[in-house]
Design an enzyme around this catalytic site. Structure first.
Site, PDB file in Angstrom:
ATOM      1  N   GLU A  16       3.949  11.564  23.854  1.00  0.00           N
ATOM      2  CA  GLU A  16       3.232  10.343  23.431  1.00  0.00           C
ATOM      3  C   GLU A  16       3.155   9.477  24.504  1.00  0.00           C
ATOM      4  OE1 GLU A  16       4.822   6.803  20.619  1.00  0.00           O
ATOM      5  OE2 GLU A  16       4.618   8.676  19.799  1.00  0.00           O
TER       6      GLU A  16
ATOM      7  N   LEU B  58       0.965  -1.149  -0.014  1.00  0.00           N
ATOM      8  CA  LEU B  58       0.014  -0.037   0.039  1.00  0.00           C
ATOM      9  C   LEU B  58       0.950   1.346  -0.103  1.00  0.00           C
ATOM     10  CD1 LEU B  58      -2.920   1.031  -0.155  1.00  0.00           C
ATOM     11  CD2 LEU B  58      -2.556   1.193   2.614  1.00  0.00           C
TER      12      LEU B  58
ATOM     13  N   HIS C  91       5.300  17.381   6.259  1.00  0.00           N
ATOM     14  CA  HIS C  91       4.608  16.325   5.989  1.00  0.00           C
ATOM     15  C   HIS C  91       3.625  16.477   4.697  1.00  0.00           C
ATOM     16  CE1 HIS C  91       5.789  15.292  10.196  1.00  0.00           C
ATOM     17  NE2 HIS C  91       5.980  14.291   9.597  1.00  0.00           N
TER      18      HIS C  91
END
Length: 771
Positions: free
Chosen positions: A617, A17, A706
């Site tokens: 995180e 993918l 990004h």
């Protein structure tokens, strides 16, 4: 007793993918070709689970980019800036524009914000909400996937992000309302989706509601009751699985147990102690799904331990009300351990302790056979092999290093302190470094071109000698240094062309780490990472980065940053051993990085960046547990950074994080300079630093790396003006949001030239204003 899987990896066994999406974005493949690859991966995933014997197989867990963005498109929550292309482009092109931005054919549209999915290294695209927003069924992906599964003979269970979790994942883009107020506006679309699924024969629906494992206010709890009561009223015959994960239900247990669902899924890996309370709380109408297999790590399941949970549940509520499953979606696990065939990278002893997504599916089925009392010979053999592997790991001599344990024991508070406070260090550093106002730098990496990746592959295959490989990397490094000098960047980087990944590169040089060939997991979109495996005590046998940093510094009179990954990020972005506290493993890594920092300083490197993008995180999902984590996480960073002289400037970098609640702890890290992602949020994140009066220096990112779009100089100047409005100019640096490894050189060159020009104009304007 039934088995099910909450979700499966969607990148394909060979990252098909990723490759297909990137070829499509480059215009090298068609939309039909991309769609066919997506369908092939999805069907292969379904068949694998069906052949293993899973009872309820997830559908709609496949995504071309992100499952939250999928839901955003499904419910028509398309931000206004995309409306002009919403009906001009294909649904998938609109979708990619929302994820990546669009700068083509006279259009220039920014991407949506991206942030971490709870406490994982997966990033999701943040929904954007307006007051009184209306929703409508825009994409039929959920229904189409269920129909495809049914046609393929799959007993499919559609997976849908729960309505409350979807809203809570989003962001209010204007003041004066609460996103939870939109629940009643969104509910009709969910009902429409469920009606379609019911009409096509769906029996079970999985609602992912991880927010039930987080702190919820009273309004959220009330809204949960209202929404699920209405859904149940509309669909008395559908069976609803409410899936919670990443932590225990705790004070939300009574809420979760009272929702009119048929099955409640709980995470017994993250919160094994909750089982007794849950069994006592659930009504007789509610079945229980036991998440006993770790969906986020690569260690083989301890069958004996899991069977004790299952047996306890069966004894309390009966086998017909028990489901067996992984703790969460297997999205966070690599695809298939059988693909690991190189014993040089992964020894057979360590490999026998591991299980990837495919193996975890078979573990689920084996546990059902063993727990149901009708285990066949194969299941009994698997049980014996499992016990042997678990026992072997406990006594393996590969794991323990007494010297490392002794060094941790003698570490003191003084090892986590710089010699002087920042106010003194700043003056000393400026005397040495002589940096201008608004100094420019980049975060570390430069584009890893096809040529660079080819050199690395050839070197690994033995087609290039070490000397040849070294020469090529030196040429690329020198070219990058010269180009940075040419455009006027103030603090240079060497580009990191010798590195594969910011964690893997260090793990390869640290003891206690193992590596995989194909242990890829999705980080965001087409970005995949191959986390190292921390299996034993960690130490640094030799310097890791000094050679390249010293070489780069020898090429220029400007300062070149030494580039390191911090201990918390190495921990968070690895598959971590589960036989000792994470805090202890982190301290071992911190001491290894400390040794590297001191060696860089001895080599003449005066600016050293220790990246910690994962520190936010790693926060536990419950605020009551934050301080315990932050204490050891901040201490680990400080241990790694505090062995240097005052004149050595320590940088750190963080991205895609909300800092408001932990700004005091960020300040407690005492880095001389922190660079942060800020451009997608239009500098909103800086407000936390301003309100706190953050004392050290800050580099807010002025362009989004990004996204392939190249921002203009004027955009960056505008962002710098916003930064100056809340942060004193003397504290500001100018830099991109993140490293540039995944970008192309043409984008990078244009953007960095604009960035340097923006910095110079901002500095000149400030000097003029002050005079």
């Amino acid at each position: 007793m039934q088995t099910h899987v909450l979700g499966y990896p969607r990148i394909g066994s060979n990252r098909e993918l990723k490759k297909a999406c990137e070829q499509y974005w480059l215009g090298k493949t068609s939309l039909n070709e991309l769609s066919e690859i997506g369908k092939t991966i999805t069907l292969q995933n379904w068949k694998l689970q069906q052949e293993a014997g899973i009872d309820l197989i997830p559908c709609n867990d496949f995504s071309y980019y992100d499952q939250v963005l999928d839901m955003t498109l499904t419910v028509g929550a398309i931000p206004e800036r995309y409306q002009e292309i919403a009906f001009k482009k294909s649904e998938l092109d609109l979708y990619f524009a929302m994820a990546r931005g669009l700068q083509k054919d006279g259009l220039d549209i920014t991407a949506m914000e991206m942030t971490k999915w709870f406490d994982t290294n997966y990033h999701y695209i943040v929904p954007e909400f307006q007051k009184d927003q209306e929703f409508k069924l825009f994409s039929n992906k959920i229904i189409q996937e269920f129909i495809s599964a049914k046609q393929a003979g799959i007993n499919a269970k559609p997976v849908i992000i729960g309505l409350l979790t979807y809203l809570l994942l989003g962001k209010e883009k204007e003041e004066g309302f609460d996103k939870l107020d939109l629940a009643q506006n969104l509910l009709p679309v969910y009902i429409q989706i469920l009606k379609e699924l019911e009409n096509h024969g769906a029996e079970y629906i999985q609602f992912d509601e991880p927010f039930l494992a987080l702190d919820l206010n009273e309004k959220a709890k009330e809204t949960y009751q209202i929404i699920y009561s209405e859904i149940r009223k509309q669909f008395p015959d559908l069976k609803f699985i409410v899936a919670t994960y990443f932590d225990g239900l705790k004070d939300n247990l009574s809420l979760a147990a009272s929702l009119p669902a048929d099955v409640l899924h709980i995470d017994l890996v993250r919160s094994p102690q909750q089982l007794d309370d849950v069994l006592n709380a659930i009504p007789q109408t509610l079945s229980l799904s036991l998440g006993v297999i770790d969906g986020r790590n690569i260690w083989k399941n301890d069958f004996e331990k899991s069977l004790s949970f299952i047996e306890k549940a069966v004894k309390a509520i009966g086998s017909d009300r028990v489901f067996i499953a992984p703790s969460c979606s297997l999205l966070h696990s690599p695809f298939d351990l059988d693909l690991e065939t190189n014993e040089k990278t992964l020894s057979p002893e360590i490999k026998q302790w591991m299980a990837f997504a495919k193996q975890k599916v078979y573990e689920v089925v084996s546990l059902k056979k063993l727990a149901s009392g009708n285990a066949d010979y194969q299941a009994l053999q698997q049980y014996a092999e499992n016990k042997k592997a678990i026992d072997n790991r406990k006594i393996s001599t590969l794991i323990h290093n007494q010297d490392v344990k002794d060094r941790v024991e003698v570490t003191t508070e003084d090892d986590a302190k710089r010699n002087s406070p920042f106010s003194i260090r700043k003056e000393d550093q400026q005397k040495v470094l002589q940096l201008p106002l608004f100094p420019t730098t980049t975060i570390g990496s430069f584009p890893q071109t096809k040529e660079v990746r080819t050199w690395r592959a050839k070197f690994k295959k033995g087609e290039l000698t070490a000397e040849q490989y070294d020469t090529l990397l030196k040429q690329e490094t020198e070219r990058t240094i010269r180009w940075q000098e040419e455009i006027g960047i103030d603090v240079l980087v060497h580009g990191e062309f010798e590195r594969n990944d910011m964690v893997e590169y260090f793990g390869e040089q640290l003891a206690g780490f193992a590596f995989t060939q194909n242990g890829w997991v999705q980080s965001y979109g087409s970005r995949c990472v191959k986390p190292p495996v921390i299996y034993g005590d960690v130490h640094r046998p030799h310097p890791m980065t000094v050679y390249w940093s010293q070489y780069a510094q020898s090429l220029t009179q400007k300062w070149v940053k030494g580039m390191l990954t911090g201990p918390v990020t190495i921990l968070q972005w690895s598959f971590v051993r589960d036989d000792q506290p994470r805090s202890l493993t982190c301290k071992q890594i911190a001491l290894a990085i400390r040794d590297e920092v001191k060696d860089l300083e001895k080599a003449g490197i005066r600016i050293i960046q220790i990246d910690e993008p994962a520190i936010r995180e790693g926060l536990p999902l419950r605020k009551s547990e934050w301080q315990q984590y932050l204490k050891w996480a901040v201490e680990a960073f400080r241990i790694s950074a505090s062995g240097v002289e005052d004149t050595t400037q320590i940088h750190t970098h963080m991205c895609y994080s909300e800092f408001n609640d932990i700004i005091q702890n960020i300040a407690g890290m005492d880095a001389d300079v922190i660079t942060i992602e800020c451009s997608r949020s239009q500098m909103e994140l800086l407000q936390a630093f301003a309100d706190f009066k953050y004392p050290n220096e800050i580099g807010p990112g002025v362009y989004d790396i990004h996204s392939p779009r190249v921002p203009s100089k004027e955009e960056m100047i505008d962002l710098l003006k916003k930064a100056q409005a809340v942060i004193p100019a003397q504290q500001l640096w100018v830099n991109p949001d993140c490293g540039l490894k995944t970008r192309h050189w043409d984008e990078t060159e244009k953007a960095l030239i604009a960035m340097v020009e923006a910095s110079r104009e901002a500095a000149a304007a400030y000097v003029l204003q002050e005079s």
